[in-house]
Design a protein around this motif. Structure first.
Motif, short mmCIF file in Angstrom:
data_model
loop_
_atom_site.label_atom_id
_atom_site.label_comp_id
_atom_site.label_asym_id
_atom_site.label_seq_id
_atom_site.Cartn_x
_atom_site.Cartn_y
_atom_site.Cartn_z
N MET B 1 0.82 -1.21 0.00
CA MET B 1 0.00 0.00 0.00
C MET B 1 0.85 1.25 0.00
O MET B 1 0.52 2.23 0.62
CB MET B 1 -0.86 0.03 1.28
N SER B 2 2.03 1.19 -0.61
CA SER B 2 2.88 2.35 -0.46
C SER B 2 3.19 3.06 -1.78
O SER B 2 3.58 4.21 -1.77
CB SER B 2 4.18 1.95 0.23
N SER B 3 3.03 2.40 -2.91
CA SER B 3 3.41 3.07 -4.15
C SER B 3 2.46 4.25 -4.38
O SER B 3 1.30 4.19 -4.00
CB SER B 3 3.37 2.09 -5.32
N PRO B 4 2.97 5.31 -4.96
CA PRO B 4 2.19 6.55 -5.02
C PRO B 4 0.88 6.41 -5.80
O PRO B 4 -0.06 7.14 -5.55
CB PRO B 4 3.14 7.53 -5.72
N ASN B 5 0.83 5.48 -6.71
CA ASN B 5 -0.42 5.37 -7.47
C ASN B 5 -1.16 4.07 -7.18
O ASN B 5 -1.97 3.63 -7.96
CB ASN B 5 -0.16 5.52 -8.97
N ASP B 10 -1.95 5.73 1.72
CA ASP B 10 -1.40 5.61 3.05
C ASP B 10 -1.86 6.82 3.83
O ASP B 10 -1.75 7.93 3.34
CB ASP B 10 0.13 5.60 3.01
N THR B 11 -2.35 6.60 5.01
CA THR B 11 -2.68 7.77 5.82
C THR B 11 -1.38 8.23 6.47
O THR B 11 -0.44 7.45 6.59
CB THR B 11 -3.68 7.42 6.93
N ALA C 97 -12.90 -0.59 5.21
CA ALA C 97 -12.12 0.25 6.12
C ALA C 97 -10.65 0.27 5.71
O ALA C 97 -9.96 1.28 5.85
CB ALA C 97 -12.28 -0.23 7.56
N GLU C 98 -10.18 -0.87 5.19
CA GLU C 98 -8.77 -0.95 4.80
C GLU C 98 -8.42 0.02 3.68
O GLU C 98 -7.29 0.42 3.53
CB GLU C 98 -8.42 -2.39 4.40
N THR C 99 -9.42 0.39 2.87
CA THR C 99 -9.13 1.35 1.81
C THR C 99 -8.79 2.73 2.39
O THR C 99 -8.31 3.60 1.69
CB THR C 99 -10.33 1.52 0.85
N LEU C 100 -9.06 2.90 3.69
CA LEU C 100 -8.76 4.18 4.33
C LEU C 100 -7.38 4.20 4.97
O LEU C 100 -6.99 5.17 5.60
CB LEU C 100 -9.83 4.49 5.38
N GLY C 101 -6.65 3.09 4.82
CA GLY C 101 -5.27 3.08 5.30
C GLY C 101 -5.07 2.49 6.67
O GLY C 101 -4.11 2.82 7.36
N VAL C 102 -5.97 1.60 7.09
CA VAL C 102 -5.77 0.89 8.35
C VAL C 102 -5.91 -0.59 8.01
O VAL C 102 -6.70 -0.95 7.16
CB VAL C 102 -6.82 1.33 9.40
#
Lengths: 255, 112, 325
Positions: B1-5, B10-11, C97-102
């Motif tokens: 979940m880290s690549s920019p696109n 990432d929160t 919820a995971e789409t929100l970054g958790v």
């Protein structure tokens, strides 16, 4: 169809149905308690398949018996000594590894058995087997993959799977020991000679366990007494105590 | 979940946290019995792609919804970013002839 | 509801962006994970969707309690399929919820150590088979009432999860009512069992909609953001109006002496549940809070070696694959 003693046919159908009934019940005990959500859902699917198969086997058993008993009557109102499932399936769930090992060992036998039963001289049995075999094909793929994954995984998961195999292996033999009922079924072309399934089972199970880096224990000892009904384990009575409680406590009620 | 696109952001909170040792997230695509193409149906967790397919079968086809399953790890999905929304979508919006209802077919021709 | 008492977070974002964001929501646009969103919107949603997901998972337990005791093979299969659906719904919601970054595991840990909550209703015990009827009829009935409007919620993944959940849940309430019908038409003992279940589940079901609007100070922001679609009191009223005739059909009595039809408002007047009890349950003092959390903790702790083992195998395999190439 070759003529066959209806009492023996009833006995055979109870064996098939009690295996799926008791194992389905055991697997359903996991619902809400599995290690991860995806496994929880998958285990429920397996249990649902097995319950559905039970309805078919025991429903037909009731017809053959001709005393008006339904699948529910047979499931809910017989006592321990009337059950004809193999001892393997009534063993407690233990940890997840023990559950999956029990599942895999049964699935591998079940698949070979059902494949043979699709060619049964009894059309109804062939039809039930044809429906069930598709479900069980998937069960054994999934349980086999899980046994491999956990056997090969971490040192802890490996040890737990080896322990499960050591515990359950002595229950494998009962699935292949033929008695008078099995002989009668084989002669009538209703069911296969059980011993003839062993080679396929050994090849399948041997391959999976090797990939799982697990070792089949030495020794030929086999627990027996489940499918003949002569001597179940103590576990079955407790299982029935739960499963049958409502029907026993409120006799004659419809639900 | 880290690549920019990647598909999910990432929160600020999660960017600073160490990577957790979890089953990765997979996106599931299913083509139904009469479907022409695979459709995204949802996500799930699995240790690897084989288990992801099996889990997809158990999670997303409980009602016989699908006959063919694709899975792809969520981090491998590239997604358009919202700021590009205009240029990416507006041209196709003007090509209304791509939509069947653009054409008036006389009733006597029958169903089409 | 399954996400009771969600405080919406205050937000301190660029007023211009905030206004544009609100305009999108007002225009009925869906907000997608990569879109700009106020910090408060994101935090509130994580809490709300997470709590909703936890409620589905903990909600497996009271009904799961009866799977091994279901009276017939068909009832067992139906109940198992229903509880399995709840696991699926929890899964869809966690993914939203995971789409929100958790991550799901993070949310799970927050449930297990008490940082996140789940619906109060699942802290009540299921004591008889009639409770399977009452839970399906009342608890799922209340849940559906809340979830149907949430299909239109502003956050895309949440909305899509709700659409799927609602589609699958259509049979849940019906199977509950079907159980109640069988019991209500059954032996005197069965009918008494059904009445007893209604007596115990009526007020906890009313609590599912959360405290009265006048005491719920966080509604306004959530409603503006369209992550809460109706007020608590609106939904509760709708639930009572729908449920009372269903109880009458069964020949059962709603345990509320004050229940009367109010012609003027076109709905029933009814007694409020005991809100002190509600807050006690939320604080951990419900009849089954301890057992529910203990069961979830046990499943998680006992399952660790399995999750680790399968992951280790997957990693070994991918290394072997690379080595072979």
């Amino acid at each position: 169809m070759a003529s066959v003693d209806q009492t023996q046919l009833f006995e055979f159908l109870c064996r098939m149905g009690d295996n799926t009934l008791v194992l389905g019940h055991r697997v359903s005990e996991w619902c809400g308690h599995a290690p991860v959500l995806e496994e929880d859902i998958a285990l429920a699917n397996t249990a649902l398949d097995l319950i559905g198969q039970t309805q078919m086997w025991l429903g037909y058993a009731g017809d053959v018996e001709g005393k008006g008993r339904t699948a529910d009557d047979l499931a809910m109102l017989r006592d321990v000594w009337d059950f004809r499932n193999v001892l393997l399936v009534e063993q407690p769930n233990g940890d997840f590894g023990q559950t999956m090992m029990r599942q895999f060992l049964f699935d591998a036998w079940h698949l070979a058995m059902l494949k043979a039963l699709t060619a049964s001289s009894n059309e109804q049995i062939a039809a039930i087997a044809a429906k069930s075999v598709k479900e069980v094909q998937y069960h054994v793929e999934r349980s086999g993959d899980t046994v491999i994954g956990l056997g090969d995984g971490t040192s802890e998961s490996h040890k737990r799977m080896q322990d499960a195999l050591n515990l359950l292996w002595p229950y494998v033999g009962e699935m292949f020991v033929a008695d008078a009922v099995d002989d009668a079924m084989a002669q009538a072309g209703i069911a296969p000679d059980l011993a003839s399934l062993r080679a396929e089972f050994d090849a399948h199970v041997g391959g999976v366990l090797a990939e799982a880096t697990l070792t089949i224990p030495d020794g030929k000892f086999t627990h027996k007494g489940g499918k003949s009904g002569f001597q179940h384990s103590e576990h079955l009575g407790h299982l029935l105590t739960q499963m049958q409680w409502l029907q026993r406590a409120y006799p004659g009620a419809t639900w | 979940m880290s690549s920019p696109n990647s598909a999910y952001p990432d929160t600020p909170d999660t960017q600073t946290k160490p990577k957790r040792h979890e089953w990765p997230l997979w996106e599931v695509f299913i083509r139904g019995q009469h479907g022409m193409s695979h459709r995204h149906v949802g996500s799930l967790h699995a240790p690897d792609e084989e288990m992801a397919i099996k889990n997809a079968r158990d999670v997303y086809t409980r009602r016989n919804e699908g006959v063919s399953i694709w899975v792809v790890e969520a981090r491998h999905i590239a997604a358009s970013s919202p700021s590009e929304k205009g240029p990416l979508y507006e041209p196709s919006e003007s090509k209304v002839y791509r939509h069947p209802t653009f054409f008036d077919i006389p009733e006597e021709v029958g169903a089409m | 509801m399954y996400a009771q008492m969600i405080k919406s977070e205050a937000t301190q974002d660029d007023p211009e962006k905030l206004a544009a964001f609100q305009a999108r929501i007002d225009a009925g646009e869906k907000i997608e994970p990569k879109d700009w969103m106020p910090v408060g919107y994101r935090k509130t949603l994580i809490r709300q969707i997470g709590q909703h997901a936890h409620s589905e998972i903990v909600g497996q337990l009271p009904e799961g309690n009866w799977i091994t005791r279901a009276p017939t093979l068909e009832r067992k299969a139906i109940l198992l399929a229903k509880v399995q659906d709840e696991a699926g719904h929890g899964l869809y919601l966690y993914c939203a919820a995971e789409t929100l970054g958790v991550s799901r595991d993070e949310m799970t840990e927050m449930l297990l150590d008490g940082r996140m909550k789940y619906s109060s209703i699942f802290n009540y015990p299921t004591l008889t088979w009639a409770d399977m009827g009452a839970v399906g009829w009342l608890v799922d009935g209340a849940a559906i009432m809340n979830q149907v409007p949430l299909q239109r919620t502003s956050f895309g993944p949440y909305s899509r999860a709700m659409i799927r959940v609602c589609k699958e849940e259509s049979f849940h309430q019906r199977q509950g009512y079907d159980i109640m019908m069988k019991m209500a038409q059954g032996t005197p003992e069965q009918k008494a069992m059904a009445q007893n279940a209604l007596n115990r589940f009526w007020y906890p079901s009313l609590m599912m909609f959360g405290p009265s609007d006048k005491d719920s100070v966080h509604s306004a922001q959530s409603m503006a953001w369209k992550i809460k679609m109706n007020t608590n009191d609106e939904l509760r009223q709708k639930f009572v109006d729908q449920t009372v005739p269903q109880a009458e059909y069964l020949g059962l009595t709603v345990p509320d002496d004050t229940l009367t039809w109010n012609e003027e408002k076109g709905g029933y007047d009814f007694a409020e549940p005991d809100w002190d009890e509600f807050f006690e349950v939320i604080q951990g003092n419900g009849p089954c809070n301890t057992e529910r959390l203990a069961a979830r903790n046990k499943a998680w702790d006992d399952g660790k070696w399995v999750r680790d083992g399968l992951l280790a195998h997957a990693e070994k395999r991918s290394i072997r694959k690379v080595a072979a190439e």
